[in-house]
Design a protein around this motif. Sequence first.
Motif, PDB file in Angstrom:
ATOM      1  N   VAL A 201      68.365  91.390  15.891  1.00 41.11           N
ATOM      2  CA  VAL A 201      67.894  90.202  16.623  1.00 41.11           C
ATOM      3  C   VAL A 201      68.432  90.211  18.050  1.00 41.11           C
ATOM      4  CG1 VAL A 201      68.049  87.688  16.743  1.00 41.11           C
ATOM      5  CG2 VAL A 201      67.578  88.796  14.556  1.00 41.11           C
ATOM      6  N   ALA A 202      69.716  90.536  18.195  1.00 46.03           N
ATOM      7  CA  ALA A 202      70.322  90.559  19.532  1.00 46.03           C
ATOM      8  C   ALA A 202      69.660  91.597  20.423  1.00 46.03           C
ATOM      9  CB  ALA A 202      71.828  90.831  19.410  1.00 46.03           C
ATOM     10  N   VAL A 203      69.444  92.808  19.883  1.00 40.37           N
ATOM     11  CA  VAL A 203      68.803  93.875  20.667  1.00 40.37           C
ATOM     12  C   VAL A 203      67.372  93.492  21.025  1.00 40.37           C
ATOM     13  CG1 VAL A 203      67.982  96.265  20.586  1.00 40.37           C
ATOM     14  CG2 VAL A 203      70.257  95.698  19.735  1.00 40.37           C
ATOM     15  N   SER A 204      66.654  92.881  20.086  1.00 39.77           N
ATOM     16  CA  SER A 204      65.264  92.484  20.337  1.00 39.77           C
ATOM     17  C   SER A 204      65.186  91.432  21.434  1.00 39.77           C
ATOM     18  CB  SER A 204      64.631  91.953  19.048  1.00 39.77           C
ATOM     19  OG  SER A 204      64.628  92.947  18.032  1.00 39.77           O
ATOM     20  N   GLY A 207      66.063  93.028  24.771  1.00 40.11           N
ATOM     21  CA  GLY A 207      64.965  93.862  25.251  1.00 40.11           C
ATOM     22  C   GLY A 207      63.818  93.044  25.803  1.00 40.11           C
ATOM     23  N   CYS A 208      63.465  91.964  25.123  1.00 33.70           N
ATOM     24  CA  CYS A 208      62.390  91.090  25.610  1.00 33.70           C
ATOM     25  C   CYS A 208      62.774  90.457  26.944  1.00 33.70           C
ATOM     26  CB  CYS A 208      62.084  90.012  24.575  1.00 33.70           C
ATOM     27  SG  CYS A 208      61.286  90.618  23.075  1.00 33.70           S
ATOM     28  N   ALA A 209      64.038  90.038  27.063  1.00 29.27           N
ATOM     29  CA  ALA A 209      64.490  89.425  28.311  1.00 29.27           C
ATOM     30  C   ALA A 209      64.430  90.420  29.466  1.00 29.27           C
ATOM     31  CB  ALA A 209      65.911  88.889  28.136  1.00 29.27           C
ATOM     32  N   VAL A 210      64.848  91.661  29.200  1.00 26.84           N
ATOM     33  CA  VAL A 210      64.809  92.686  30.243  1.00 26.84           C
ATOM     34  C   VAL A 210      63.370  92.985  30.653  1.00 26.84           C
ATOM     35  CG1 VAL A 210      65.268  95.117  30.721  1.00 26.84           C
ATOM     36  CG2 VAL A 210      67.001  93.726  29.598  1.00 26.84           C
ATOM     37  N   ALA A 211      62.469  93.054  29.664  1.00 27.60           N
ATOM     38  CA  ALA A 211      61.072  93.344  29.963  1.00 27.60           C
ATOM     39  C   ALA A 211      60.445  92.245  30.813  1.00 27.60           C
ATOM     40  CB  ALA A 211      60.292  93.520  28.659  1.00 27.60           C
ATOM     41  N   LEU A 212      60.686  90.991  30.437  1.00 24.55           N
ATOM     42  CA  LEU A 212      60.124  89.872  31.202  1.00 24.55           C
ATOM     43  C   LEU A 212      60.744  89.801  32.590  1.00 24.55           C
ATOM     44  CD1 LEU A 212      59.927  87.107  28.442  1.00 24.55           C
ATOM     45  CD2 LEU A 212      58.040  88.407  29.445  1.00 24.55           C
ATOM     46  N   SER A 213      62.045  90.102  32.688  1.00 26.97           N
ATOM     47  CA  SER A 213      62.699  90.102  33.988  1.00 26.97           C
ATOM     48  C   SER A 213      62.113  91.185  34.882  1.00 26.97           C
ATOM     49  CB  SER A 213      64.203  90.333  33.805  1.00 26.97           C
ATOM     50  OG  SER A 213      64.857  90.440  35.047  1.00 26.97           O
ATOM     51  N   GLY A 214      61.801  92.347  34.276  1.00 28.43           N
ATOM     52  CA  GLY A 214      61.192  93.421  35.052  1.00 28.43           C
ATOM     53  C   GLY A 214      59.827  93.041  35.583  1.00 28.43           C
ATOM     54  N   LEU A 215      59.027  92.378  34.747  1.00 32.64           N
ATOM     55  CA  LEU A 215      57.713  91.921  35.201  1.00 32.64           C
ATOM     56  C   LEU A 215      57.856  90.875  36.308  1.00 32.64           C
ATOM     57  CD1 LEU A 215      55.785  91.640  31.811  1.00 32.64           C
ATOM     58  CD2 LEU A 215      55.378  93.288  33.644  1.00 32.64           C
TER      59      LEU A 215
END
Length: 240
Positions: A201-204, A207-215
Amino acid sequence: MAFGERTPVRWSRFQRCSAWVGVAAALVVAVAGGLIVWSWALGGGLLDDRVRVLGGAAAVALLSLLPVRRDAQTPLALLGAAVLLPVIMLTVAMSAKITQGISDWVATPESVPATVTGCHKTGTEAEDDDRAGINIYDVFGCTYHWSVNGQTYAQERQSADGESHPDGYRTRVWADGATGAVAEHDPLSLAVLGMFTLGGVAVSLLGCAVALSGLHDTGLMSRQVPDARGRVGEVAAGRR
């Protein structure tokens, strides 16, 4: 320009809409895939409407990348999604297993006497020992017989203590007083599975936060500031 900074890219409205559609489709992929994996982990079937939803959403998510494919971060986004999605699915599977384990534990509160017959070898398993290395040991299956409310039940199960026993060996099983169903009560397995699930859960989430931050950093999901000529989003991706 400082090292590591990205040259600002102005996106068209269509490109930014494509990014939002891609994020929505990716969310559908995660939800549909999660439902499929959850059902599979609990012994359910895979071929139903959820598979078609998963395939359609995955196609939409991939097509939404085409308008922004010139951006250097797009391949990285694809790679990140390819790595993150299996982690999410594995986390869902572990969540299903631990949920089932807790549910079975709660549903079988009675310890009832049982006898064992027909123990036989069903396979082998490997165990990693820090001192002795990899240990290979036999796995045994036995037929358990028990009674609840005057009703007798029998079921072949893996030997609870990992040993082969002679016919008539007496032990106890955890049973449901109403249905006679039995389940294993293994707190160590549930604890280990729970730790891995929390890690997933923590990794997921990370990862989602990093992806949205990148966008957001690319400008695809953030408000763009007009340039000196008052234009917003008129310069296509890749044009500096």
